[in-house]
Design a protein around this motif. Sequence first.
Motif, PDB file in Angstrom:
ATOM      1  N   LYS A  99       0.812  -1.222   0.000  1.00  0.00           N
ATOM      2  CA  LYS A  99       0.000   0.000   0.000  1.00  0.00           C
ATOM      3  C   LYS A  99       0.848   1.277   0.000  1.00  0.00           C
ATOM      4  O   LYS A  99       0.357   2.346  -0.367  1.00  0.00           O
ATOM      5  N   THR A 100       2.078   1.182   0.416  1.00  0.00           N
ATOM      6  CA  THR A 100       2.955   2.351   0.406  1.00  0.00           C
ATOM      7  C   THR A 100       3.970   2.295  -0.731  1.00  0.00           C
ATOM      8  O   THR A 100       4.847   3.149  -0.832  1.00  0.00           O
ATOM      9  N   SER A 101       3.835   1.295  -1.585  1.00  0.00           N
ATOM     10  CA  SER A 101       4.723   1.169  -2.743  1.00  0.00           C
ATOM     11  C   SER A 101       4.118   1.928  -3.920  1.00  0.00           C
ATOM     12  O   SER A 101       3.110   2.605  -3.786  1.00  0.00           O
ATOM     13  N   GLY A 102       4.713   1.779  -5.088  1.00  0.00           N
ATOM     14  CA  GLY A 102       4.178   2.417  -6.288  1.00  0.00           C
ATOM     15  C   GLY A 102       3.112   1.609  -6.986  1.00  0.00           C
ATOM     16  O   GLY A 102       2.662   1.988  -8.081  1.00  0.00           O
ATOM     17  N   TYR A 103       2.656   0.534  -6.368  1.00  0.00           N
ATOM     18  CA  TYR A 103       1.651  -0.341  -6.984  1.00  0.00           C
ATOM     19  C   TYR A 103       0.338   0.408  -7.207  1.00  0.00           C
ATOM     20  O   TYR A 103      -0.188   1.043  -6.295  1.00  0.00           O
ATOM     21  N   VAL A 104      -0.184   0.361  -8.412  1.00  0.00           N
ATOM     22  CA  VAL A 104      -1.497   0.929  -8.724  1.00  0.00           C
ATOM     23  C   VAL A 104      -2.517  -0.194  -8.855  1.00  0.00           C
ATOM     24  O   VAL A 104      -3.526  -0.228  -8.161  1.00  0.00           O
ATOM     25  N   THR A 105      -2.255  -1.131  -9.746  1.00  0.00           N
ATOM     26  CA  THR A 105      -3.092  -2.323  -9.896  1.00  0.00           C
ATOM     27  C   THR A 105      -2.351  -3.297 -10.796  1.00  0.00           C
ATOM     28  O   THR A 105      -1.236  -3.020 -11.249  1.00  0.00           O
ATOM     29  N   SER A 106      -2.946  -4.439 -11.056  1.00  0.00           N
ATOM     30  CA  SER A 106      -2.385  -5.374 -12.027  1.00  0.00           C
ATOM     31  C   SER A 106      -3.505  -5.825 -12.948  1.00  0.00           C
ATOM     32  O   SER A 106      -4.662  -5.934 -12.539  1.00  0.00           O
ATOM     33  N   ILE A 107      -3.156  -6.034 -14.202  1.00  0.00           N
ATOM     34  CA  ILE A 107      -4.121  -6.434 -15.217  1.00  0.00           C
ATOM     35  C   ILE A 107      -3.765  -7.840 -15.679  1.00  0.00           C
ATOM     36  O   ILE A 107      -2.656  -8.090 -16.153  1.00  0.00           O
ATOM     37  N   ASN A 108      -4.707  -8.745 -15.533  1.00  0.00           N
ATOM     38  CA  ASN A 108      -4.504 -10.129 -15.941  1.00  0.00           C
ATOM     39  C   ASN A 108      -4.951 -10.325 -17.384  1.00  0.00           C
ATOM     40  O   ASN A 108      -6.088 -10.031 -17.727  1.00  0.00           O
ATOM     41  N   ASN A 109      -4.043 -10.844 -18.207  1.00  0.00           N
ATOM     42  CA  ASN A 109      -4.352 -11.055 -19.621  1.00  0.00           C
ATOM     43  C   ASN A 109      -4.660 -12.523 -19.919  1.00  0.00           C
ATOM     44  O   ASN A 109      -4.240 -13.046 -20.939  1.00  0.00           O
ATOM     45  N   GLU A 110      -5.404 -13.185 -19.028  1.00  0.00           N
ATOM     46  CA  GLU A 110      -5.654 -14.606 -19.263  1.00  0.00           C
ATOM     47  C   GLU A 110      -6.428 -14.893 -20.539  1.00  0.00           C
ATOM     48  O   GLU A 110      -6.236 -15.946 -21.133  1.00  0.00           O
ATOM     49  N   PRO A 111      -7.302 -13.989 -21.036  1.00  0.00           N
ATOM     50  CA  PRO A 111      -7.942 -14.313 -22.309  1.00  0.00           C
ATOM     51  C   PRO A 111      -6.981 -14.216 -23.490  1.00  0.00           C
ATOM     52  O   PRO A 111      -7.290 -14.682 -24.572  1.00  0.00           O
ATOM     53  N   VAL A 112      -5.823 -13.580 -23.274  1.00  0.00           N
ATOM     54  CA  VAL A 112      -4.882 -13.350 -24.372  1.00  0.00           C
ATOM     55  C   VAL A 112      -3.703 -14.321 -24.311  1.00  0.00           C
ATOM     56  O   VAL A 112      -3.576 -15.217 -25.135  1.00  0.00           O
ATOM     57  N   ASP A 113      -2.849 -14.128 -23.323  1.00  0.00           N
ATOM     58  CA  ASP A 113      -1.633 -14.949 -23.295  1.00  0.00           C
ATOM     59  C   ASP A 113      -1.231 -15.381 -21.891  1.00  0.00           C
ATOM     60  O   ASP A 113      -0.138 -15.899 -21.697  1.00  0.00           O
ATOM     61  N   GLY A 114      -2.085 -15.160 -20.910  1.00  0.00           N
ATOM     62  CA  GLY A 114      -1.755 -15.609 -19.562  1.00  0.00           C
ATOM     63  C   GLY A 114      -0.696 -14.762 -18.882  1.00  0.00           C
ATOM     64  O   GLY A 114      -0.061 -15.220 -17.932  1.00  0.00           O
ATOM     65  N   SER A 115      -0.513 -13.524 -19.336  1.00  0.00           N
ATOM     66  CA  SER A 115       0.503 -12.654 -18.738  1.00  0.00           C
ATOM     67  C   SER A 115      -0.140 -11.659 -17.782  1.00  0.00           C
ATOM     68  O   SER A 115      -1.363 -11.575 -17.672  1.00  0.00           O
ATOM     69  N   VAL A 116       0.710 -10.899 -17.082  1.00  0.00           N
ATOM     70  CA  VAL A 116       0.255  -9.867 -16.147  1.00  0.00           C
ATOM     71  C   VAL A 116       0.934  -8.552 -16.498  1.00  0.00           C
ATOM     72  O   VAL A 116       2.130  -8.518 -16.792  1.00  0.00           O
ATOM     73  N   VAL A 117       0.151  -7.487 -16.477  1.00  0.00           N
ATOM     74  CA  VAL A 117       0.695  -6.132 -16.605  1.00  0.00           C
ATOM     75  C   VAL A 117       0.647  -5.502 -15.224  1.00  0.00           C
ATOM     76  O   VAL A 117      -0.426  -5.365 -14.630  1.00  0.00           O
ATOM     77  N   LEU A 118       1.799  -5.147 -14.702  1.00  0.00           N
ATOM     78  CA  LEU A 118       1.908  -4.512 -13.393  1.00  0.00           C
ATOM     79  C   LEU A 118       1.879  -2.998 -13.606  1.00  0.00           C
ATOM     80  O   LEU A 118       2.801  -2.419 -14.167  1.00  0.00           O
ATOM     81  N   VAL A 119       0.790  -2.360 -13.186  1.00  0.00           N
ATOM     82  CA  VAL A 119       0.644  -0.907 -13.361  1.00  0.00           C
ATOM     83  C   VAL A 119       1.301  -0.224 -12.171  1.00  0.00           C
ATOM     84  O   VAL A 119       0.944  -0.482 -11.017  1.00  0.00           O
ATOM     85  N   TRP A 120       2.260   0.678 -12.446  1.00  0.00           N
ATOM     86  CA  TRP A 120       3.141   1.180 -11.398  1.00  0.00           C
ATOM     87  C   TRP A 120       3.330   2.685 -11.505  1.00  0.00           C
ATOM     88  O   TRP A 120       3.417   3.255 -12.589  1.00  0.00           O
ATOM     89  N   HIS A 121       3.430   3.331 -10.335  1.00  0.00           N
ATOM     90  CA  HIS A 121       3.716   4.759 -10.261  1.00  0.00           C
ATOM     91  C   HIS A 121       5.041   4.972  -9.533  1.00  0.00           C
ATOM     92  O   HIS A 121       5.264   4.419  -8.461  1.00  0.00           O
ATOM     93  N   GLY A 122       5.914   5.784 -10.137  1.00  0.00           N
ATOM     94  CA  GLY A 122       7.184   6.076  -9.476  1.00  0.00           C
ATOM     95  C   GLY A 122       8.259   5.067  -9.821  1.00  0.00           C
ATOM     96  O   GLY A 122       8.071   4.157 -10.629  1.00  0.00           O
ATOM     97  N   PRO A 123       9.416   5.206  -9.186  1.00  0.00           N
ATOM     98  CA  PRO A 123      10.542   4.321  -9.494  1.00  0.00           C
ATOM     99  C   PRO A 123      10.322   2.904  -8.988  1.00  0.00           C
ATOM    100  O   PRO A 123       9.516   2.660  -8.093  1.00  0.00           O
ATOM    101  N   ALA A 124      11.048   1.990  -9.602  1.00  0.00           N
ATOM    102  CA  ALA A 124      11.022   0.601  -9.132  1.00  0.00           C
ATOM    103  C   ALA A 124      11.553   0.564  -7.704  1.00  0.00           C
ATOM    104  O   ALA A 124      12.411   1.358  -7.324  1.00  0.00           O
ATOM    105  N   ASP A 125      11.018  -0.351  -6.914  1.00  0.00           N
ATOM    106  CA  ASP A 125      11.461  -0.490  -5.530  1.00  0.00           C
ATOM    107  C   ASP A 125      11.515  -1.970  -5.168  1.00  0.00           C
ATOM    108  O   ASP A 125      11.210  -2.829  -6.006  1.00  0.00           O
ATOM    109  N   PRO A 126      11.926  -2.313  -3.955  1.00  0.00           N
ATOM    110  CA  PRO A 126      12.019  -3.729  -3.587  1.00  0.00           C
ATOM    111  C   PRO A 126      10.695  -4.479  -3.700  1.00  0.00           C
ATOM    112  O   PRO A 126      10.682  -5.687  -4.000  1.00  0.00           O
ATOM    113  N   VAL A 127       9.567  -3.803  -3.480  1.00  0.00           N
ATOM    114  CA  VAL A 127       8.267  -4.466  -3.606  1.00  0.00           C
ATOM    115  C   VAL A 127       8.023  -4.865  -5.058  1.00  0.00           C
ATOM    116  O   VAL A 127       7.584  -5.988  -5.346  1.00  0.00           O
ATOM    117  N   GLN A 128       8.316  -3.960  -5.980  1.00  0.00           N
ATOM    118  CA  GLN A 128       8.162  -4.307  -7.403  1.00  0.00           C
ATOM    119  C   GLN A 128       9.053  -5.494  -7.764  1.00  0.00           C
ATOM    120  O   GLN A 128       8.630  -6.414  -8.473  1.00  0.00           O
TER     121      GLN A 128
END
Length: 232
Positions: A99-128
């Motif tokens: 909750k204090t990281s840059g995490y915004v949400t994640s989008i699951n692409n299971e109808p497409v290719d089974g991948s995940v898009v990690l929606v992020w704000h700010g620089p990468a951090d240990p949580v990412q």
Amino acid sequence: MTFHNAGPAHPEPASPDESPAGMKPGAGLTKRRRFLISASVVLTAVTGVAAAHAATAAVSEPPLKQPDSAATSFDAAFWQRQELLVDLRGWTEGLPGIKTSGYVTSINNEPVDGSVVLVWHGPADPVQRQIIDEAGRRHIPISVQQRKYSMADLERAADQIFAIESGTGEFQNFKISGAASFSIDFDGVTVIGQYLHPPAEGIAAADTALTRALTARTGVAVTIEHGELVPH
């Protein structure tokens, strides 16, 4: 991610295109209801407004259906991928520090290719890094989509917008029906509604002026979606 609107409703945008918590009095509307829609569902069903403005950054998943006895091997593989993605999202949203990281949400692409898009704000951090490493451990392809605004920015802006009564202030000639704090293809807040009277300067020019005014008020980019949230 949730819509603010005038009551129990589902979005019906003017043209086809993510992702639920209590009610409050709304700005010029009788009620405000918040919805969470699975980002994976929204991804395939809506292209304009893709997810709803939520009380938290969490995105709920619908209950998983199990393939029946007549399911093909393709069906079984699809459901297995979906379950893997849902499990990863649950793990992600329960991660200490999320909750204090840059995490915004994640989008699951299971109808497409089974991948995940990690929606992020700010620089990468240990949580990412933990999320990416865990996705790799589970053999789930993952990519990062960088955003200008945090979920807190988007929710604050959506609340500010929804506090403006239709027919007043920036909405002098506009009836607001809803505000969405997250869209797959727009980094900002989407305002759903209609003009009370045809703008003398034309719709396009009126939209430009309205988005500029709302952006100046909130400090967050705004776009207009013409339509109405109507009772289901």
